[in-house]
Design an enzyme around this catalytic site. Structure first.
Site, short mmCIF file in Angstrom:
data_model
loop_
_atom_site.label_atom_id
_atom_site.label_comp_id
_atom_site.label_asym_id
_atom_site.label_seq_id
_atom_site.Cartn_x
_atom_site.Cartn_y
_atom_site.Cartn_z
N HIS A 111 -2.81 -2.20 -9.62
CA HIS A 111 -3.79 -1.60 -8.72
C HIS A 111 -5.05 -2.44 -8.71
O HIS A 111 -5.43 -2.98 -9.73
CB HIS A 111 -4.13 -0.17 -9.19
CG HIS A 111 -4.72 0.67 -8.13
ND1 HIS A 111 -6.07 0.67 -7.85
CD2 HIS A 111 -4.14 1.51 -7.24
CE1 HIS A 111 -6.28 1.50 -6.85
NE2 HIS A 111 -5.14 2.02 -6.45
N ASP B 284 2.45 5.51 -6.50
CA ASP B 284 3.72 5.36 -5.80
C ASP B 284 4.93 5.24 -6.73
O ASP B 284 6.07 5.21 -6.27
CB ASP B 284 3.69 4.11 -4.89
CG ASP B 284 2.74 4.31 -3.71
OD1 ASP B 284 2.73 5.42 -3.16
OD2 ASP B 284 2.02 3.35 -3.36
N HIS C 175 0.87 -1.19 0.00
CA HIS C 175 0.00 0.00 0.00
C HIS C 175 0.90 1.24 0.00
O HIS C 175 1.72 1.40 -0.90
CB HIS C 175 -0.92 -0.11 1.23
CG HIS C 175 -2.05 0.86 1.29
ND1 HIS C 175 -2.46 1.63 0.24
CD2 HIS C 175 -2.90 1.19 2.32
CE1 HIS C 175 -3.49 2.38 0.61
NE2 HIS C 175 -3.77 2.14 1.87
C1 SDX Z 1 -1.65 2.12 -3.23
O1 SDX Z 1 -6.38 0.72 -3.25
C2 SDX Z 1 -5.95 1.92 -3.39
O2 SDX Z 1 -6.63 2.81 -3.80
C3 SDX Z 1 -4.50 2.12 -2.96
C4 SDX Z 1 -3.81 3.45 -3.34
C5 SDX Z 1 -4.41 4.64 -2.55
O3 SDX Z 1 -4.28 5.77 -3.02
O4 SDX Z 1 -4.92 4.40 -1.45
O5 SDX Z 1 -3.93 3.71 -4.73
C6 SDX Z 1 -2.31 3.44 -2.95
O6 SDX Z 1 -1.66 1.28 -2.37
C7 SDX Z 1 -1.07 1.86 -4.60
C8 SDX Z 1 -0.52 0.41 -4.77
C9 SDX Z 1 0.90 0.34 -4.22
N1 SDX Z 1 1.43 -1.02 -4.26
C10 SDX Z 1 2.38 -1.43 -5.12
O7 SDX Z 1 2.80 -0.69 -6.00
C11 SDX Z 1 2.87 -2.83 -4.92
C12 SDX Z 1 2.91 -3.57 -6.24
N2 SDX Z 1 1.55 -3.81 -6.68
C13 SDX Z 1 0.95 -5.10 -6.43
O8 SDX Z 1 1.30 -5.70 -5.22
C14 SDX Z 1 -0.57 -5.14 -6.71
O9 SDX Z 1 -0.75 -4.69 -8.01
C15 SDX Z 1 -1.55 -4.44 -5.78
C16 SDX Z 1 -1.37 -4.84 -4.32
C17 SDX Z 1 -1.45 -2.94 -5.89
C18 SDX Z 1 -2.99 -4.86 -6.20
O10 SDX Z 1 -3.14 -6.21 -5.98
P1 SDX Z 1 -4.39 -7.11 -6.46
O11 SDX Z 1 -5.50 -6.26 -6.93
O12 SDX Z 1 -4.67 -8.08 -5.38
O13 SDX Z 1 -3.82 -7.86 -7.74
P2 SDX Z 1 -3.08 -9.23 -7.75
O14 SDX Z 1 -1.99 -9.24 -6.77
O15 SDX Z 1 -4.12 -10.32 -7.66
O16 SDX Z 1 -2.45 -9.24 -9.21
C19 SDX Z 1 -3.06 -9.82 -10.36
C20 SDX Z 1 -1.95 -10.38 -11.21
C21 SDX Z 1 -1.14 -11.45 -10.48
O17 SDX Z 1 -0.59 -12.30 -11.48
P3 SDX Z 1 -1.26 -13.74 -11.75
O18 SDX Z 1 -1.40 -14.44 -10.43
O19 SDX Z 1 -2.58 -13.48 -12.42
O20 SDX Z 1 -0.26 -14.44 -12.65
O21 SDX Z 1 -1.01 -9.36 -11.58
C22 SDX Z 1 0.26 -9.66 -11.00
C23 SDX Z 1 0.00 -10.68 -9.88
O22 SDX Z 1 1.14 -11.46 -9.61
N3 SDX Z 1 0.79 -8.41 -10.45
C24 SDX Z 1 2.06 -8.02 -10.53
C25 SDX Z 1 2.12 -6.77 -9.92
N4 SDX Z 1 0.88 -6.41 -9.50
C26 SDX Z 1 0.08 -7.44 -9.81
N5 SDX Z 1 3.13 -8.62 -11.04
C27 SDX Z 1 4.30 -7.95 -10.94
N6 SDX Z 1 4.43 -6.72 -10.39
C28 SDX Z 1 3.35 -6.11 -9.87
N7 SDX Z 1 3.45 -4.91 -9.32
#
Ligand code: SDX
Length: 428
Positions: free
Chosen positions: A306, A362, A267
């Site tokens: 996201h 971020d 997050h």
């Molecule tokens: C914030 O919610 C909000 O509004 C939050 C926010 C706010 O203003 O409050 O916008 C602020 O928290 C932004 C997000 C910051 N986090 C990161 O940058 C960390 C990296 N991102 C990921 O961990 C992820 O994308 C999340 C946590 C942001 C979202 O996760 P989800 O919705 O649960 O998605 P997921 O993990 O199920 O991903 C779906 C697929 C997966 O692959 P498969 O299993 O289908 O093969 O996409 C892949 C994931 O492995 N994936 C990524 C990835 N993000 C998702 N692969 C590599 N790098 C990434 N960053």
């Protein structure tokens, strides 16, 4: 046929008519679906709330497919371009763009609540020299609850408003104290002559000069950054604020919990993780190898992806542009080249295209913070300052919503059925 859902339970052939309102069914309407009178009734199962609306809200609108973000109906691009953070705070809290005299009064109130009790300095001193600033910030916000016992009266609108003003006013002071502690520098008291963001910069960076004059570009950059971070509907930390607040505990305690949720690397902690990642990649030439590791799930591209956006996060676009303005003052951040190369390759690669992974808020913010000389661990604290008003606006909306009650999800129990206790001697 009005707006409703006809559900047939194939266990017994019974049919139910479930109303659809505002694009949703009420999960409680499922409870009537039973196979016998002593059946508990049907529930919906939604780990991580991927498809569950937990509240009705009128604050922030996101269209994740289109990449649209609006506060109280106003596009984020217009707000970031045209207003101060405090004006935005008032918009989020009160729902309308404030009239000038109302804004002046609000800004005055916030400005005159920026001081904290002297004892706050004493417990800040108690932290180790290498304490994480986010730990200090969270603890200090929680501790404020003990300074304002009246805050427990969450049913009183006047009391709530006083705490909202106090929190918006004091979070930059707590954040700056945490920073000065880690640097071994004396704390700088707030200056009522400066703007909200100018005062924050002064409390962080003032050294021996008798009067600190903030650089106008950096002062404005913080207004924009705080506006962009101010609210984002039911994200993890805001849901925490609402969930903890639903027990009717005071807002300092709820806000400390929300900040705790923000601290996590998935997050608000991601802004720091992006920097660690860029530093580890080290050179633009190493980007393809890093992308290969992401695709084989050995690494994660921090600052990408996201839950709601399946398109470019509109905040990331504004921050990317802002970075260039800040670098004119601070000098270029050499890690920008690596970030741009990561984005360029990622946006072309099937792995990211298929999963609709784009830069989020971020991805670029840390490059600005680092260029301004903030230590990387401090970045989530900067996110928390801006988000404070969003947490509070959502908390106020929750407290005054007649449909809300203490948050208490159900579970699907898959553990053992009843069994008899055995003393040690009888266990295997
Ligand atoms: C914030 O919610 C909000 O509004 C939050 C926010 C706010 O203003 O409050 O916008 C602020 O928290 C932004 C997000 C910051 N986090 C990161 O940058 C960390 C990296 N991102 C990921 O961990 C992820 O994308 C999340 C946590 C942001 C979202 O996760 P989800 O919705 O649960 O998605 P997921 O993990 O199920 O991903 C779906 C697929 C997966 O692959 P498969 O299993 O289908 O093969 O996409 C892949 C994931 O492995 N994936 C990524 C990835 N993000 C998702 N692969 C590599 N790098 C990434 N960053």
């Amino acid at each position: 046929m009005g707006d409703s859902l006809t559900v047939t339970d194939n266990r017994n052939g019974k049919t139910y008519e479930i109303p659809i309102r505002d694009g949703a069914i009420n999960a409680f309407d499922l409870r009537q679906i039973k196979t016998s009178p002593d059946d508990f009734g049907l529930m919906s199962y939604d780990p991580a709330y991927k498809n569950t609306a937990s509240c009705k809200s009128r604050i922030t609108y996101i269209d994740g497919d289109q990449g649209i973000l609006r506060y109280r109906g106003y596009p984020i691009e217009q707000l970031a371009e045209s207003m101060t953070y405090l004006e935005c705070a008032q918009l989020l809290l009160e729902g309308e763009l404030p009239a000038k005299d109302s804004y002046d009064k609000f800004a005055h109130e916030v400005t005159y609540h920026t001081f904290v009790h002297e004892n706050v300095k004493r417990f800040m001193h108690g932290f180790r020299y290498d304490a994480h600033p986010m730990s200090m910030f969270i603890s200090a916000v929680a501790a404020l609850s003990s300074f304002y016992p009246e805050a427990a009266e969450v049913g009183d609108a006047e009391v709530r408003r006083r705490q909202i003003i106090r929190l918006i006013a004091k979070v930059p002071t707590l954040a700056a104290f945490a920073y000065r502690h880690t640097q071994g520098l004396p704390y700088v008291y707030p200056s009522n002559e400066l703007s909200y963001t100018g005062n924050f910069l002064a409390m962080v960076f003032k050294m021996s000069e008798s009067r600190y004059v903030p650089n106008p570009t950096l002062e404005r950059a913080f207004d924009v950054l705080f506006i962009l971070h101010a609210d984002h509907e039911q994200n993890c930390s805001t849901s925490t604020m609402r969930q903890v607040g639903s027990s009717r505990v005071d807002p300092y305690t709820s806000l400390a919990a929300a900040a705790g949720a923000l601290y996590g690397p998935l997050h608000g902690g991601a802004n720091a993780e992006v920097l660690y990642m860029l530093e580890k990649i080290g050179r633009k030439e190493n980007v393809p190898d890093f992308i290969r590791k992401v695709k084989s799930k050995e690494a994660m591209l921090m600052g990408f992806g996201h839950r709601v956006y399946r398109n470019y996060d509109p905040r990331a676009r504004i921050i990317k542009k802002l970075a260039h303005e800040v670098f004119q003052v601070t000098g270029m951040n050499p890690l920008l080249d690596i970030a741009l190369e990561l984005e360029r390759i990622a946006l072309e690669e099937d792995y990211f295209v298929q999963r609709k992974l784009y830069p989020n808020v971020d991805f670029y913010s840390g490059l600005i913070y680092q260029a301004m000389r903030f230590p990387t661990e401090f970045f989530p604290v900067l996110f928390a300052i801006g988000r404070t008003v969003g947490w509070l606006a959502q908390w106020e909306e929750m407290v005054t919503d007649d449909e809300q009650k203490i948050a208490r999800p159900r579970q699907l129990y898959l553990g053992h059925d009843v069994r008899d206790f055995k003393p040690f001697a009888q266990r295997g």
